[in-house]
Scaffold this active site. Structure first.
Site, short mmCIF file in Angstrom:
data_model
loop_
_atom_site.label_atom_id
_atom_site.label_comp_id
_atom_site.label_asym_id
_atom_site.label_seq_id
_atom_site.Cartn_x
_atom_site.Cartn_y
_atom_site.Cartn_z
N SER A 182 0.82 -1.21 0.00
CA SER A 182 0.00 0.00 0.00
C SER A 182 0.85 1.25 0.00
O SER A 182 0.37 2.35 -0.32
CB SER A 182 -0.92 0.01 1.23
OG SER A 182 -0.19 -0.23 2.42
N GLU A 227 -9.45 -9.85 3.25
CA GLU A 227 -9.82 -8.48 2.90
C GLU A 227 -11.10 -8.46 2.10
O GLU A 227 -11.27 -9.20 1.12
CB GLU A 227 -8.70 -7.80 2.09
CG GLU A 227 -9.05 -6.38 1.68
CD GLU A 227 -7.91 -5.60 1.07
OE1 GLU A 227 -8.13 -4.44 0.66
OE2 GLU A 227 -6.79 -6.13 1.01
#
Length: 266
Positions: free
Chosen positions: A46, A181
Site C-alpha cells: 500500500s 480483505e
C-alpha cells in the site's frame, strides 16, 4: 511492550484476545505505533498508493518494500513485523525465496503473499527455510485487474466455498497467519473459527482474530478523498496522531471496531 512473536499471537487467538495490526512504513511511526500498543506492523505494498502517489500497488518493487522494512525495523519497539511480497514476486518459487530472504534480512519476521491454494508449495518451502508466511485472501489488490476493480469477494456460495478451501489448504501447507480483505463478515467468521492460525481482517467483519487498517486511512488522510466502507477515522475523537493510534488499538481490543456499519454482508 514485550516482544510480540507468532507464539504471542497464537496465545491471543486461544484466549479470544484481539490482535492489533497497522500498516507502517518508517521508523518514527513504528516507534509511535508500538508505544500506542500496536502488536503487528505491516509494511504493505500500500506504500505505493499512500507514499508514492500511485493509482495501485502494482508498481511497487521488492527494493521499495525492503527499504521501508529496514526503516520500520529501526524504529520498532517489540512489534512483529510483516512485510509484503510485491506484484509478480510469486512468479516462481525461486523469486519467492529470493525476495522473501531480502525482506527477512531487512528486518521482517514474516512475509505476506497474495494468492490461493496454488501457493501451497511455496508456503511449505518457506516454512522449511525458517520464513513464516501470512497469506492474503479475498480482495487481493495485486489482482485488481482480474477482479475488474476493488470489489467484495466471496459473496456467492461457490466463491465462499473456494475461499474456505484455499484457507484450509494453505494452513495445512504451513501458513502461519491468514489475512482476509473485503469479504462478508459471516464468511470471515467461518474461516476464523475453522483455522488454528491467527486470522486478521480488513473489511471482514468483527469476528476475525484481529484487525488491520492502512495507517493513513485511520488518520483520515487520503490523496483521493475516498474512504472505504470498512475504514474509521480515529483522528477527530483523539486529536493527535499518537492518540488516534492508541484509540484504534483500544477499539480493536475491546471489540468496538469494526462496528456493523463497517461490515460487508453476503
Amino acid at each position: 511492550m514485550p516482544d510480540i512473536t507468532l507464539t504471542t499471537l497464537l496465545e491471543h487467538k486461544a484466549r479470544g484476545e484481539k490482535i492489533t495490526m497497522l500498516t507502517c512504513y518508517d521508523a518514527t511511526f513504528a516507534a509511535t505505533s508500538c508505544a500506542a500498543g500496536i502488536e503487528t506492523l505491516l509494511v504493505g505494498d500500500s506504500l505505493g498508493m499512500v507514499l508514492q502517489g500511485r493509482d495501485s500497488t502494482l508498481p511497487v518493487t521488492i527494493e521499495d518494500v525492503a527499504y521501508h522494512t529496514a526503516s520500520v525495523k529501526r524504529g520498532n519497539r517489540g512489534a512483529l513485523i510483516v512485510a509484503d511480497l510485491p506484484f509478480m514476486a510469486t512468479a516462481s518459487l525461486e523469486e519467492i525465496y529470493r525476495q522473501s530472504a531480502m525482506l527477512m534480512r531487512a528486518g521482517a519476521h514474516m512475509v505476506k503473499l497474495e494468492g490461493g491454494d496454488w501457493l501451497c508449495e511455496a508456503v511449505t518451502g518457506l516454512a522449511q527455510r525458517g520464513i513464516p508466511a501470512c497469506i492474503h485472501l479475498g480482495l487481493t489488490p495485486q489482482s485488481v485487474n482480474v477482479f475488474g476493480g476493488y470489489k467484495v469477494q466471496g459473496r456467492d456460495a461457490e466463491a465462499a466455498a473456494r475461499l474456505k478451501a484455499d484457507a484450509q489448504a494453505l494452513e495445512q501447507a504451513g501458513a502461519a497467519m491468514l489475512l482476509l480483505e473485503c469479504v462478508p463478515g459471516s464468511l470471515a467468521a467461518e474461516v476464523t473459527a475453522a483455522a488454528a492460525v491467527p486470522v486478521i481482517g480488513i473489511g471482514a467483519g468483527p469476528d476475525t482474530d484481529g484487525q488491520v487498517l492502512v495507517l493513513h486511512d485511520m488518520l483520515g488522510m487520503s490523496l483521493t478523498g475516498f474512504t472505504p466502507k470498512f475504514v474509521r477515522n480515529f483522528m477527530p475523537e483523539a486529536g493527535s496522531i499518537e492518540g488516534a493510534i492508541a484509540a484504534y488499538a483500544d477499539a480493536v481490543k475491546q471489540g468496538r471496531f469494526p462496528a456493523p456499519e463497517h461490515e460487508f454482508k453476503a
